[in-house]
Motif scaffolding. Structure first.
Motif, PDB file in Angstrom:
ATOM      1  N   HIS A  97       0.849  -1.198   0.000  1.00 58.39           N
ATOM      2  CA  HIS A  97       0.000   0.000   0.000  1.00 58.39           C
ATOM      3  C   HIS A  97       0.883   1.245   0.000  1.00 58.39           C
ATOM      4  CE1 HIS A  97      -3.728   2.099   1.978  1.00 58.39           C
ATOM      5  NE2 HIS A  97      -3.312   2.717   0.900  1.00 58.39           N
ATOM      6  N   VAL A  98       1.836   1.286   0.939  1.00 59.47           N
ATOM      7  CA  VAL A  98       2.783   2.413   1.009  1.00 59.47           C
ATOM      8  C   VAL A  98       4.186   1.827   1.017  1.00 59.47           C
ATOM      9  CG1 VAL A  98       3.679   4.219   2.521  1.00 59.47           C
ATOM     10  CG2 VAL A  98       1.211   3.967   2.234  1.00 59.47           C
ATOM     11  N   SER A  99       5.029   2.328   0.122  1.00 66.31           N
ATOM     12  CA  SER A  99       6.394   1.790   0.036  1.00 66.31           C
ATOM     13  C   SER A  99       7.225   2.194   1.244  1.00 66.31           C
ATOM     14  CB  SER A  99       7.068   2.287  -1.243  1.00 66.31           C
ATOM     15  OG  SER A  99       8.464   2.071  -1.155  1.00 66.31           O
ATOM     16  N   ASN A 100       7.922   1.203   1.842  1.00 66.76           N
ATOM     17  CA  ASN A 100       8.776   1.500   3.001  1.00 66.76           C
ATOM     18  C   ASN A 100      10.085   2.159   2.584  1.00 66.76           C
ATOM     19  OD1 ASN A 100       9.634  -0.979   1.825  1.00 66.76           O
ATOM     20  ND2 ASN A 100      10.796  -1.469   3.652  1.00 66.76           N
ATOM     21  N   VAL A 101      10.329   2.251   1.266  1.00 67.76           N
ATOM     22  CA  VAL A 101      11.568   2.862   0.782  1.00 67.76           C
ATOM     23  C   VAL A 101      11.284   4.210   0.122  1.00 67.76           C
ATOM     24  CG1 VAL A 101      13.506   2.606  -0.813  1.00 67.76           C
ATOM     25  CG2 VAL A 101      12.607   0.594   0.393  1.00 67.76           C
ATOM     26  N   LEU A 102      10.251   4.239  -0.729  1.00 62.07           N
ATOM     27  CA  LEU A 102       9.980   5.439  -1.527  1.00 62.07           C
ATOM     28  C   LEU A 102       8.963   6.352  -0.851  1.00 62.07           C
ATOM     29  CD1 LEU A 102       9.429   3.474  -4.854  1.00 62.07           C
ATOM     30  CD2 LEU A 102      11.546   4.604  -4.152  1.00 62.07           C
ATOM     31  N   GLY A 103       8.178   5.783   0.036  1.00 60.44           N
ATOM     32  CA  GLY A 103       7.093   6.554   0.657  1.00 60.44           C
ATOM     33  C   GLY A 103       5.867   6.652  -0.229  1.00 60.44           C
ATOM     34  N   THR A 104       5.942   6.142  -1.447  1.00 57.11           N
ATOM     35  CA  THR A 104       4.816   6.230  -2.385  1.00 57.11           C
ATOM     36  C   THR A 104       3.541   5.607  -1.803  1.00 57.11           C
ATOM     37  OG1 THR A 104       6.423   5.868  -4.144  1.00 57.11           O
ATOM     38  CG2 THR A 104       4.090   5.615  -4.752  1.00 57.11           C
ATOM     39  N   VAL A 105       2.440   6.357  -1.903  1.00 62.45           N
ATOM     40  CA  VAL A 105       1.134   5.788  -1.543  1.00 62.45           C
ATOM     41  C   VAL A 105       0.521   5.281  -2.848  1.00 62.45           C
ATOM     42  CG1 VAL A 105      -1.132   6.234  -0.515  1.00 62.45           C
ATOM     43  CG2 VAL A 105       0.882   7.470   0.339  1.00 62.45           C
ATOM     44  N   ASN A 106       0.359   3.999  -2.957  1.00 62.19           N
ATOM     45  CA  ASN A 106      -0.133   3.430  -4.216  1.00 62.19           C
ATOM     46  C   ASN A 106      -1.657   3.541  -4.337  1.00 62.19           C
ATOM     47  OD1 ASN A 106       2.298   2.560  -5.455  1.00 62.19           O
ATOM     48  ND2 ASN A 106       2.451   0.934  -3.929  1.00 62.19           N
ATOM     49  N   PRO A 107      -2.159   3.658  -5.579  1.00 58.96           N
ATOM     50  CA  PRO A 107      -3.618   3.773  -5.790  1.00 58.96           C
ATOM     51  C   PRO A 107      -4.280   2.411  -5.646  1.00 58.96           C
ATOM     52  CG  PRO A 107      -2.472   3.794  -7.891  1.00 58.96           C
ATOM     53  CD  PRO A 107      -1.401   3.665  -6.843  1.00 58.96           C
ATOM     54  N   VAL A 108      -4.354   1.942  -4.403  1.00 64.07           N
ATOM     55  CA  VAL A 108      -4.762   0.545  -4.195  1.00 64.07           C
ATOM     56  C   VAL A 108      -6.245   0.303  -4.461  1.00 64.07           C
ATOM     57  CG1 VAL A 108      -2.846  -0.137  -2.706  1.00 64.07           C
ATOM     58  CG2 VAL A 108      -4.839   0.947  -1.685  1.00 64.07           C
ATOM     59  N   LYS A 109      -7.033   1.369  -4.386  1.00 60.87           N
ATOM     60  CA  LYS A 109      -8.463   1.171  -4.689  1.00 60.87           C
ATOM     61  C   LYS A 109      -8.631   0.814  -6.167  1.00 60.87           C
ATOM     62  CE  LYS A 109     -12.961   2.883  -3.770  1.00 60.87           C
ATOM     63  NZ  LYS A 109     -13.884   3.934  -3.630  1.00 60.87           N
ATOM     64  N   LEU A 110      -7.950   1.570  -7.003  1.00 59.03           N
ATOM     65  CA  LEU A 110      -7.996   1.312  -8.444  1.00 59.03           C
ATOM     66  C   LEU A 110      -7.387  -0.053  -8.767  1.00 59.03           C
ATOM     67  CD1 LEU A 110      -8.427   2.297 -11.372  1.00 59.03           C
ATOM     68  CD2 LEU A 110      -6.154   3.349 -11.258  1.00 59.03           C
ATOM     69  N   ILE A 111      -6.248  -0.332  -8.147  1.00 56.85           N
ATOM     70  CA  ILE A 111      -5.563  -1.614  -8.381  1.00 56.85           C
ATOM     71  C   ILE A 111      -6.513  -2.769  -8.029  1.00 56.85           C
ATOM     72  CG2 ILE A 111      -3.704  -3.081  -7.436  1.00 56.85           C
ATOM     73  CD1 ILE A 111      -1.960  -0.504  -7.344  1.00 56.85           C
ATOM     74  N   THR A 112      -7.244  -2.582  -6.930  1.00 57.12           N
ATOM     75  CA  THR A 112      -8.168  -3.631  -6.479  1.00 57.12           C
ATOM     76  C   THR A 112      -9.345  -3.777  -7.454  1.00 57.12           C
ATOM     77  OG1 THR A 112      -7.538  -3.169  -4.203  1.00 57.12           O
ATOM     78  CG2 THR A 112      -9.604  -4.353  -4.504  1.00 57.12           C
ATOM     79  N   GLU A 113      -9.899  -2.645  -7.880  1.00 55.36           N
ATOM     80  CA  GLU A 113     -11.036  -2.695  -8.828  1.00 55.36           C
ATOM     81  C   GLU A 113     -10.641  -3.458 -10.092  1.00 55.36           C
ATOM     82  OE1 GLU A 113     -12.938   1.567  -7.740  1.00 55.36           O
ATOM     83  OE2 GLU A 113     -12.303   1.315  -9.828  1.00 55.36           O
ATOM     84  N   LEU A 114      -9.452  -3.128 -10.602  1.00 57.87           N
ATOM     85  CA  LEU A 114      -9.003  -3.767 -11.846  1.00 57.87           C
ATOM     86  C   LEU A 114      -8.759  -5.260 -11.635  1.00 57.87           C
ATOM     87  CD1 LEU A 114      -6.549  -0.937 -12.998  1.00 57.87           C
ATOM     88  CD2 LEU A 114      -8.705  -1.581 -14.125  1.00 57.87           C
ATOM     89  N   ALA A 115      -8.197  -5.591 -10.477  1.00 61.35           N
ATOM     90  CA  ALA A 115      -7.946  -7.016 -10.179  1.00 61.35           C
ATOM     91  C   ALA A 115      -9.267  -7.773 -10.100  1.00 61.35           C
ATOM     92  CB  ALA A 115      -7.182  -7.148  -8.874  1.00 61.35           C
ATOM     93  N   HIS A 116     -10.250  -7.167  -9.439  1.00 60.06           N
ATOM     94  CA  HIS A 116     -11.551  -7.831  -9.304  1.00 60.06           C
ATOM     95  C   HIS A 116     -12.226  -8.017 -10.664  1.00 60.06           C
ATOM     96  CE1 HIS A 116     -12.009  -6.795  -4.739  1.00 60.06           C
ATOM     97  NE2 HIS A 116     -11.205  -7.806  -4.959  1.00 60.06           N
ATOM     98  N   GLU A 117     -12.100  -6.997 -11.525  1.00 57.26           N
ATOM     99  CA  GLU A 117     -12.680  -7.139 -12.878  1.00 57.26           C
ATOM    100  C   GLU A 117     -12.087  -8.338 -13.603  1.00 57.26           C
ATOM    101  OE1 GLU A 117     -12.162  -3.435 -15.012  1.00 57.26           O
ATOM    102  OE2 GLU A 117     -13.407  -2.409 -13.519  1.00 57.26           O
TER     103      GLU A 117
END
Ligand code: C6P
Length: 415
Positions: free
Chosen positions: A180-200
Motif C-alpha cells: 500500500h505504502v512503500s517502506n523505501v519510496l514513501g509512495t502511496v499506491n492507488p490501491v483502490k484502483l488496483i483492487t477494482e481492476l484485479a476484481h474485474e
C-alpha cells in the motif's frame, strides 16, 4: 498525558511526545532524534503500562480456563479484535486474524489460500517495490504449485506503472499482492484502483499495509480488498503481533495454516475437524500480552484520530522533503506526489552505512541498507539508501537536526 479528553480538545503534539519515555533519553551524548519509525515506532507509556498491568495482575492463558483470571484475560485479549475491526472498518470481528506480524500474515495467505487455489500456470502479480515479506512467500508457493510471478514495474518517479499492470491482468491472474505504502519510496499506491481492476479480472487482492495503517485511515470496505496485512510494532504497539484481515467468505474456504491447540473442533487419530474462522488460523497459545498492548495502542491512536495523525505527519513530511532537497550532494529516491512521512536518499559518494554511523554519533537514528527491498534497490541502481522515517511525535526541530547531521557527514568526508 492520560485522559482522552486531553488529546481530543487540543491536539498538542509536543505534549503527546512526552508520552513516549524512550524519546527522553540521550544517545551518544545527544538527545535522541528517532527517525526510524518505519522499522518500528515507539510505544507510549499508556501501552507499556497496559502490558505491565496484564503481566502483574491479569496473566493467564486464553480460551482455555473456566477460572476468572483466564476469562478476564480472554476478554482483554478478544477486545483487541473489535478494536482492530474498528480501526480498519472491517465488517466483522471474525475477519480479524491475529498473527505475529505482516510477514506471518502474508505467509498465511500464501500457504493457505495460495496452497489450495493456485495451479500450474496461474499468475501472481506483485510489484517491483515490494518488501521481501511480500515476495519470498509467493516465490515459495509458486515453486510448490507451478504458479508464475509477474511484476509491475516502478517508474523513475517511484510510482507503479499502471499501464503495465493493466496489460498483465487476465484470466490467469489469481492474486494481486501489492504494497500500500512503500517502506523505501514513501509512495502511496492507488490501491483502490488496483483492487477494482484485479476484481474485474476475477483475481483477489492482498494489500501489504505495514506502512499505511500506522499513518492514515485505512478502510477495508472502502478499498474492497480481500486481504490486508500489518504489524503492531509500527503502530505504537509491541513486537511479535500482527493482523491479517480477510473477507469472511474467502477465509471460510481456506484450510488451516498451522495445526495445534485452539484451532480445532474435534480431534481423533482418524479425523480432526477445525474451529471456526478466525480461530482456525490461530494455533497454540497466542502472544496474549502483545495482543492486549496492541489494543491499548489502537485506543491511543484513535483518541488522537488517524485523520489528525495523517495531517500532522504530512506537514512534517513536506518539511523533510523541502530540507533534503535544499542539500547539495544528496539525491532523494522516489518523488511520488502522494507520500507517507519518510524519505530515502543517497549521497554522491558516501556509503549509507558510513552516513548512518556518523548520524548515530549525533544521536540521530536513521535506517540504512536495502530495507528488505533488494529488487527496488536494483531498479534504482543503488545498493543501499539512508532512510529517515517520521511519526506524529517527531518535531520540526528534529528535521533541522537531521539536515545539520547530513551536512556534518558531508563535511566529515570533505564534500
Ligand atoms: N519493514 C522497515 O524498516 P514485519 O517484520 O513482519 O513486522 O514487517 C515486514 C514488512 C512488510 N511490509 C512492509 C511494507 C514493511 O515495511 C515491513 C517491515 C521494516 O522498512 C523492517 S525491514
Amino acid at each position: 498525558m492520560n485522559p482522552a479528553a486531553d488529546i481530543k480538545s487540543v491536539v498538542d503534539f509536543k505534549r503527546i511526545r512526552s508520552d513516549f519515555p524512550v524519546l527522553l533519553q540521550k544517545t551518544n551524548g545527544h538527545p535522541l532524534v528517532y527517525l526510524d519509525n518505519a522499522a518500528s515506532s515507539q510505544m507510549p507509556a499508556q501501552v507499556i503500562d497496559r502490558i505491565d498491568r496484564y503481566h502483574r495482575n491479569e496473566h493467564a492463558n486464553v480460551h482455555r480456563g473456566i477460572h476468572t483470571l483466564s476469562q478476564n484475560a480472554t476478554d482483554a485479549f478478544e477486545s483487541t479484535r473489535s478494536k482492530v475491526k474498528n480501526l480498519i472498518n472491517a465488517p466483522s470481528e471474525d475477519e480479524i486474524i491475529f498473527t505475529t506480524g505482516t510477514t506471518d500474515s502474508i505467509n498465511l495467505v500464501a500457504n493457505s489460500w495460495g496452497g489450495t487455489m493456485l495451479n500450474r500456470g496461474d499468475e501472481i502479480i506483485l510489484s517491483e517495490m515490494e518488501h521481501h515479506a511480500n515476495i519470498v512467500p509467493w516465490q515459495m508457493i509458486a515453486h510448490k504449485t507451478g504458479a508464475i510471478i509477474r511484476v509491475i514495474p516502478v517508474t523513475d518517479q517511484g510510482l507503479l506503472d499502471l499501464e503495465a499492470y493493466k496489460s498483465m491482468l487476465g484470466p490467469r491472474t489469481k492474486i494481486v499482492a501489492v504494497i500500500h505504502v512503500s517502506n523505501v519510496l514513501g509512495t502511496v499506491n492507488p490501491v483502490k484502483l488496483i483492487t477494482e481492476l484485479a476484481h474485474e479480472a476475477g483475481a483477489v487482492v492482498l494489500l501489504d499495509a505495514a506502512q499505511s495503517v500506522p499513518h492514515m485511515k485505512v478502510d477495508v470496505q472502502e478499498l474492497d480488498t480481500d486481504f490486508l496485512a500489518f504489524s503492531s510494532h509500527k503502530l505504537c504497539g509491541p513486537t511479535g503481533f500482527g493482523i491479517l484481515y480477510g473477507k469472511k467468505e474467502i477465509l471460510e474456504e481456506m484450510p488451516p495454516y498451522r495445526g495445534g491447540g485452539d484451532m480445532i473442533d474435534k480431534v481423533s487419530f482418524e479425523k480432526t475437524t477445525y474451529n471456526r474462522v478466525p480461530f482456525r488460523f490461530e494455533a497454540g497459545t497466542p502472544p496474549i500480552s502483545a495482543a492486549i498492548g496492541t489494543g491499548a495502542a489502537i485506543d491511543y491512536l484513535l483518541q488522537i484520530g488517524m485523520g489528525r495523525i495523517e495531517e500532522r505527519e504530512s506537514e512534517l513530511a513536506d518539511l523533510l522533503i523541502q530540507k533534503l532537497r535544499a542539500i547539495d550532494g544528496i539525491r532523494i529516491i522516489g518523488e511520488a506526489p502522494e507520500r507517507a512521512p519518510l524519505a530515502s536518499f543517497v549521497f554522491e559518494s558516501i556509503h549509507a552505512s558510513d552516513a548512518g554511523t556518523l548520524l548515530d554519533k549525533k544521536g540521530i537514528a536513521v535506517r540504512t541498507g536495502h530495507h528488505c527491498a533488494q529488487p527496488l534497490m536494483k531498479r534504482f541502481k543503488v545498493s543501499a539508501t539512508t532512510r529517515a522515517s517520521l511519526s506524529f511525535y517527531n518535531t520540526e526541530d528534529e528535521i533541522d537536526q537531521l539536515a545539520a547531521g547530513i551536512k556534518y557527514v558531508q563535511s566529515f568526508f570533505n564534500q
